[in-house]
Design a protein around this motif. Structure first.
Motif, PDB file in Angstrom:
ATOM      1  N   ALA A  10      44.188  60.599 -13.786  1.00  8.48           N
ATOM      2  CA  ALA A  10      43.955  59.434 -12.894  1.00  8.48           C
ATOM      3  C   ALA A  10      43.095  58.388 -13.579  1.00  8.48           C
ATOM      4  N   PHE A  11      43.350  58.138 -14.863  1.00  4.31           N
ATOM      5  CA  PHE A  11      42.551  57.201 -15.655  1.00  4.31           C
ATOM      6  C   PHE A  11      43.404  55.986 -16.006  1.00  4.31           C
ATOM      7  N   GLY A  12      42.906  54.796 -15.701  1.00  3.50           N
ATOM      8  CA  GLY A  12      43.611  53.575 -16.070  1.00  3.50           C
ATOM      9  C   GLY A  12      45.001  53.529 -15.468  1.00  3.50           C
ATOM     10  N   PRO A  13      46.044  53.330 -16.287  1.00  7.44           N
ATOM     11  CA  PRO A  13      47.401  53.267 -15.743  1.00  7.44           C
ATOM     12  C   PRO A  13      48.030  54.644 -15.539  1.00  7.44           C
ATOM     13  N   PHE A  14      47.337  55.723 -15.935  1.00  7.96           N
ATOM     14  CA  PHE A  14      47.899  57.068 -15.848  1.00  7.96           C
ATOM     15  C   PHE A  14      47.537  57.671 -14.497  1.00  7.96           C
ATOM     16  N   ASP A  70      45.151  53.112 -10.076  1.00  4.48           N
ATOM     17  CA  ASP A  70      45.662  52.717  -8.766  1.00  4.48           C
ATOM     18  C   ASP A  70      46.824  53.599  -8.322  1.00  4.48           C
ATOM     19  N   HIS A  71      47.418  54.349  -9.264  1.00  2.00           N
ATOM     20  CA  HIS A  71      48.547  55.208  -8.939  1.00  2.00           C
ATOM     21  C   HIS A  71      48.123  56.631  -8.576  1.00  2.00           C
ATOM     22  N   ALA A  72      46.820  56.919  -8.619  1.00  2.00           N
ATOM     23  CA  ALA A  72      46.354  58.289  -8.420  1.00  2.00           C
ATOM     24  C   ALA A  72      46.447  58.687  -6.951  1.00  2.00           C
ATOM     25  N   ALA A  73      46.638  59.985  -6.719  1.00  2.00           N
ATOM     26  CA  ALA A  73      46.630  60.513  -5.358  1.00  2.00           C
ATOM     27  C   ALA A  73      45.223  60.400  -4.783  1.00  2.00           C
ATOM     28  N   PRO A  74      45.082  60.257  -3.439  1.00  2.00           N
ATOM     29  CA  PRO A  74      43.749  60.049  -2.852  1.00  2.00           C
ATOM     30  C   PRO A  74      42.740  61.124  -3.227  1.00  2.00           C
ATOM     31  N   LEU A 982      53.277  58.578 -30.715  1.00  2.00           N
ATOM     32  CA  LEU A 982      52.713  58.778 -29.382  1.00  2.00           C
ATOM     33  C   LEU A 982      53.156  57.580 -28.547  1.00  2.00           C
ATOM     34  N   GLU A 983      54.139  57.785 -27.667  1.00  2.00           N
ATOM     35  CA  GLU A 983      54.732  56.699 -26.903  1.00  2.00           C
ATOM     36  C   GLU A 983      54.133  56.686 -25.497  1.00  2.00           C
ATOM     37  N   VAL A 984      53.766  55.469 -25.022  1.00  2.00           N
ATOM     38  CA  VAL A 984      53.250  55.279 -23.670  1.00  2.00           C
ATOM     39  C   VAL A 984      54.344  54.572 -22.873  1.00  2.00           C
ATOM     40  N   VAL A 985      54.829  55.240 -21.810  1.00  2.00           N
ATOM     41  CA  VAL A 985      55.926  54.713 -20.998  1.00  2.00           C
ATOM     42  C   VAL A 985      55.364  54.381 -19.622  1.00  2.00           C
ATOM     43  N   LYS A 986      55.616  53.125 -19.159  1.00  2.00           N
ATOM     44  CA  LYS A 986      55.111  52.724 -17.854  1.00  2.00           C
ATOM     45  C   LYS A 986      56.203  52.824 -16.797  1.00  2.00           C
ATOM     46  N   GLY A 987      55.788  53.061 -15.562  1.00  2.00           N
ATOM     47  CA  GLY A 987      56.707  53.150 -14.437  1.00  2.00           C
ATOM     48  C   GLY A 987      55.984  52.813 -13.153  1.00  2.00           C
ATOM     49  N   ARG A 988      56.731  52.785 -12.039  1.00  3.30           N
ATOM     50  CA  ARG A 988      56.139  52.406 -10.753  1.00  3.30           C
ATOM     51  C   ARG A 988      55.108  53.417 -10.268  1.00  3.30           C
ATOM     52  N   ALA A 989      55.250  54.664 -10.698  1.00  2.00           N
ATOM     53  CA  ALA A 989      54.294  55.701 -10.293  1.00  2.00           C
ATOM     54  C   ALA A 989      53.167  55.863 -11.293  1.00  2.00           C
ATOM     55  N   GLY A 990      53.070  54.958 -12.301  1.00  2.00           N
ATOM     56  CA  GLY A 990      52.042  55.071 -13.325  1.00  2.00           C
ATOM     57  C   GLY A 990      52.648  55.377 -14.682  1.00  2.00           C
TER      58      GLY A 990
END
Length: 1000
Positions: A10-14, A70-74, A982-990
């Protein structure tokens, strides 16, 4: 330091849990960190920095953003766990920032504090051992093990290529700022600052002392005024000789002030004698003038009294008659009051009788009163009839209300039946619209996720098309600039060769008979060489060299522009792909159009649901209203019959009570009016009879009083009487005339006044002017003497103050001279400091020399031995910082030039070598900590294929001594050349991380 493994939660975009195996990446030696813009490449490096130091790099730390995804579970906790080996110790660092977690009981959130822990792996026991959970203790432990601050770590381990390219071409001031942060030269800057503050402090003390002394001098100048023989010298604080000049001038001013005081005292004595004589003469003239004016005014008043003597006698006679009439005044007042009362009573009686019927026209007061009593008796018998009439009106209203309620309930029943008949169709229509809006909302969410990538791809395609044309133009300009530089170089070399061939003629021109030749040493010159046609002199060669240098500088600038445009084109091409711009624009337009349509339909979901809920509520309300109306209709029938029977009974009773009137109330009002008029007429008749009797009695008393006072008739007495205002006015005139007569006689009898009237007329104006001139002369003399005395006292006081200030100034100036010499030497502004180098710059210059030596070892390998970085401590011009120059030596030309003249690819080589060299020096400065893992930021997009191969070979060579290097880049070609990724892939869920090209 070697990184092994890092876990992000739950850090940054992850939004979820991501694991990075740095150990597997390090086995490849060279690995690539890539991903689309905004995916989170930088967040991976931020996580490393956050695990070690508890904060992310400065610019992002100060941006006000939270580390939590912002994508992390509560309920998911934000966490970074890093496993590494440093200084031979295998450690695990965990960091958890503060965050708002859901409450365990009830609703809402609560603040969870930040947590940290540090563990070490015990190889003997084969287990982890807890070391600390204190933020401060962990920070101190990691700082001691790494030996560098967060800023140094971000500059040494996370190598920012863009920063070092700017550092390579920057001026000395910018280099000094970066070196100062890395090598922590704040203590030397603090010494400079301390010396500067000491200098400013002592200078302020000297200036303050000078200003105090000059302020005393200014006050002395103001006090001296025009009496000083010498003008006040123009001096400024800080100038030498201030004290001597002020003290000398003060002595002259005091002497002149004492002479002016003696003259002022003599002038004051003479002015006092003159003023006394003029005042005595003025007093005598004024007294004579006053007495003459008094005698003349008394004569004028006596004449006015003689003119009004007849009027005074008439006033006395009028006052005598008024005194006699005062005895008749009570009787006159009584008769006037009685007459007025009779007039009022007669008028009231006539008005009251006009309101009565003809039958009461000549009735006496007693008959009128008896008729009024009879009307009141009949009025009392109508009270019960009034109550019956009121009840009859209430019955009519109740019957009307029942009819209205019956009509209203019938209309409500009809409307409710019609509305309920269509309910099934309305409910089905609402449900259909809700289903359509929900489907549109789902479709809008899908389209929204596709629009932003499509728009970014279209923008990149437009940039790609624009930059393609710019690259072609820049290439043409670069070719043209290269040709111009080549032609200028050929021209310069040709002239240089021609000059060398004719150099003997230049030497021969300098030969003198009897002087030895500079070449052979002979004193005889039998056949000196002569200049031929087309000889090239030194000025021509230097002009050609300058032209070549300008053309070469222009070529370098054009090549730098071309490199920048190519880098931007490569980035735009990687983002846009190979699709045409028109195709991408059409696809984006279709997406946006469809998104607008479905979003408009989806926006009605809330309104449709609310409308459905309102209609359901209305359905329930109308069913309840229909049932209530049916119950009310059943109860109205019995109520209407009861009211009709009561109404018939009351109507018969009231017909008898009304008589000939329209209603009982009308009959009652008639009787009330009749009784009121009769009563009023009876009272008015009695009042008129009583007023007539009182008037007759008052006439008798008035006739008797007038006869006793001496008047022939009551009318004569009334004419002689005066009211209060007229009496006071007449008495005031009589008293004033008498007082004025006595006053005039007293003034004319005064001996001094009579004697003054016999003398010639006196005029005090001339004496007053003479006295005023004498008074002004005395005031000026007194003011001049007081000013002279005050001037002498003030000059004596200020002279003592100036002498004291001068004694305090000497040691302060000596202290300032000593401190100022030390401060200017440390600041680089002293003449003794030949290089004009500041103390901090001197220390940084030594560090920069070490960095240049370390960078040269790699730069020579990168440039095939062509370039060498050297430190320059030449003195800078126009106030710039000296000692931090950085030049490059070109082995092909043998010239030393500024690093700003390097081309784009050469700048990349030099900046990479400089970054690695600086990393080595900072590492040594930090205590020799081994750095086994490095990250190199962007800087590859401007390189062609051949240059890129060379750079990768150089980076691959960095793996010596078991060192791994991570490249952070958008360049698509690097994905083919570097296998470990090391590839970073973005999506709607993070975002998520994927490792490719590694074993395991």
């Amino acid at each position: 330091m070697r990184l092994h493994r890092m876990t992000l939660t739950a850090f940054g975009p992850f939004g979820g849990v991501q694991e990075v195996d740095f150990g597997a990446l390090s086995e490849a030696g060279l690995f690539l960190l890539h991903g689309p813009t905004g995916a989170g490449k930088t967040s991976v490096l931020d996580a490393v920095c956050y695990a070690l130091y508890g904060s992310v790099p400065g610019a992002r730390q100060s941006a006000g953003t939270t580390l939590r995804s912002d994508h992390a579970a509560p309920g998911a906790r934000t966490e970074v766990v890093l496993e590494l080996t440093v200084a031979g110790r295998h450690l695990e660092i965990g960091r958890q920032p503060q965050w708002m977690r859901p409450k365990k009981r009830g609703t809402g959130t609560t603040m969870e504090k930040a947590q940290s822990w540090l563990r070490e792996y015990d190889s003997v026991a084969g287990a982890w051992k807890d070391l600390s959970r204190s933020h401060q203790e962990i920070g101190e432990e990691i700082g001691q093990l790494l030996g560098m601050s967060k800023e140094q770590f971000c500059q040494v381990v996370l190598l920012p290529q863009g920063d070092f390219a700017r550092f390579l071409r920057a001026d000395a001031e910018a280099r000094g700022k970066l070196l100062g942060r890395l090598f922590d030269t704040r203590r030397f800057a603090a010494v400079e600052q301390h010396l500067a503050e000491l200098r400013r402090g002592t200078e302020a003390q000297v200036r303050a002392a000078d200003e105090r002394l000059l302020a005393v001098a200014q006050r002395m100048g103001q006090a001296a005024g025009r009496t000083a023989e010498l003008p006040l010298p123009e001096l400024a604080a800080g100038e030498p000789g201030v004290a001597e000049a002020v003290l000398t001038w003060a002595a002259c001013a005091r002497s002149a002030a004492r002479e002016a005081l003696a003259v002022a005292r003599v002038s004051q004595d003479a002015a006092q004698r003159e003023r006394a004589a003029a005042q005595a003469d003025l007093d005598a003239v004024r007294e004579t003038y006053r007495l003459q004016r008094r005698h003349a005014e008394a004569q004028e008043r006596a004449a006015r009294l003689a003119e009004h003597a007849d009027a005074h006698r008439a006033d006395r006679e009028r006052m005598e008659r008024a005194r006699k009439a005062e005895a008749v005044a009570p009787a006159l007042s009584l008769r006037s009051t009685a007459d007025a009362a009779l007039q009022r009573a007669a008028g009231e009686e006539q008005r009251a009788r006009r309101m009565l019927p003809e039958s009461f026209a000549g009735a006496e007061a007693a008959a009128l009163a008896a008729a009024a009593r009879k009307a009141h008796e009949e009025l009392g018998s109508l009270a019960s009839a009034r109550r019956g009439e009121q009840r009859l009106r209430e019955l009519g209203g109740e019957l009307v209300q029942l009819e209205q309620e019956e009509r209203s309930d019938a209309a409500a029943l009809e409307e409710a039946s019609e509305w309920l008949a269509d309910w099934d169709a309305v409910r089905h229509a609402h449900q259909t619209r809700i289903d359509e809006a929900q489907e549109a909302a789902t479709r809008a969410g899908q389209l929204e996720g596709r629009i932003d990538p499509a728009r970014e791809q279209l923008d990149a395609a437009r940039r790609r098309d624009a930059l393609t044309a710019s690259v072609a133009e820049a290439q043409e300009e670069a070719l043209a600039a290269g040709r111009r530089a080549g032609d200028a170089r050929e021209h310069w070399l040709t002239l240089k060769e021609q000059r060398l061939r004719g150099i003997a003629a230049e030497l021969a021109a300098q030969l003198t008979d009897g002087d030895p030749c500079a070449v052979c040493g002979s004193v005889e010159h039998p056949a000196p060489a002569r200049r031929t046609d087309g000889h090239v002199d030194r000025q021509s060669e230097e002009a050609a060299l300058a032209a070549y240098q300008r053309a070469d500088q222009e070529r370098t600038e054009v090549e730098n522009t071309l490199s920048s445009v190519r880098e931007a084109l490569a980035a735009a091409t990687a983002s846009a792909g190979g699709s045409p711009t028109e195709e991408l624009a059409g696809a984006l337009g279709e997406l946006e159009q469809e998104y607008t349509q479905v979003r408009g339909l989806a926006s009605t979901l809330h309104a449709v649901r609310e409308a459905f809920a309102r209609d359901e509520h209305e359905h329930d309300r109308r069913i309840a209203a229909r049932q209530d109306a049916e119950r009310r209709a059943a109860s109205r029938t019995s109520r209407r019959e009861h009211l009709a029977r009561e109404q018939a009974v009351l109507q018969g009773e009231l017909a008898q009570a009304r008589g000939g009137a329209a209603s009982v109330a009308d009959r009652a009002r008639q009787l009330e009016r009749q009784a009121e008029l009769l009563t009023e007429a009876a009272e008015a008749a009695r009042a008129a009879q009583e007023a007539a009797e009182r008037l007759k009695e008052a006439d008798g008393r008035l006739a008797e009083a007038a006869y006793k006072a001496g008047f022939d008739t009551p009318q004569s007495a009334a004419a002689a009487a005066l009211d209060d205002a007229s009496h006071r006015a007449l008495q005031h005139r009589l008293d004033a005339w008498q007082q004025e007569d006595l006053a005039v006689r007293a003034v004319l009898a005064e001996p001094d006044t009579q004697a003054a009237a016999q003398r010639p007329a006196a005029d005090p104006a001339e004496s007053e002017q003479a006295a005023e001139r004498a008074e002004q002369t005395l005031r000026r003399a007194v003011s001049a003497q007081a000013a002279a005395e005050e001037r002498c006292r003030e000059l004596d006081r200020l002279s003592r103050s100036a002498a004291g200030e001068a004694r305090q100034l000497a040691p302060l100036r000596a202290e300032y001279d000593r401190v100022a010499r030390m401060a200017t030497l440390a600041a680089g502004t002293s003449a003794d400091n030949e290089r004009r180098m500041r103390l901090e710059s001197y220390v940084l210059a030594a560090r920069l020399e070490q960095v240049a030596a370390a960078a040269t070892m790699r730069l020579q390998r990168m440039s095939a031995g062509r370039y060498t970085l050297v430190h320059s401590d030449d003195r800078a011009g126009r106030g710039a910082r000296s000692g931090l120059g950085l030049h490059v030596i070109d082995a092909w030309t043998g010239r030393e030039r500024d690093t700003a003249t390097l081309s784009g690819g050469e700048t990349f080589f030099a900046s990479l070598a400089l970054a690695l060299g600086l990393a080595d020096v900072v590492t040594d400065e930090a205590g020799g900590v081994r750095l086994d893992t490095l990250f190199i930021d962007e800087g590859f997009g401007s390189l062609d294929d051949q240059t890129l191969d060379e750079v990768l070979d150089v980076l691959d060579s960095l793996r010596e001594r078991d060192r791994s290097v991570g490249i952070v880049s958008h360049v698509a070609d690097l994905r083919r050349r570097v296998h470990a990724q090391l590839e970073v892939v973005k999506g709607r869920a993070g975002s998520v991380v994927r490792q490719r090209g590694i074993s395991g």
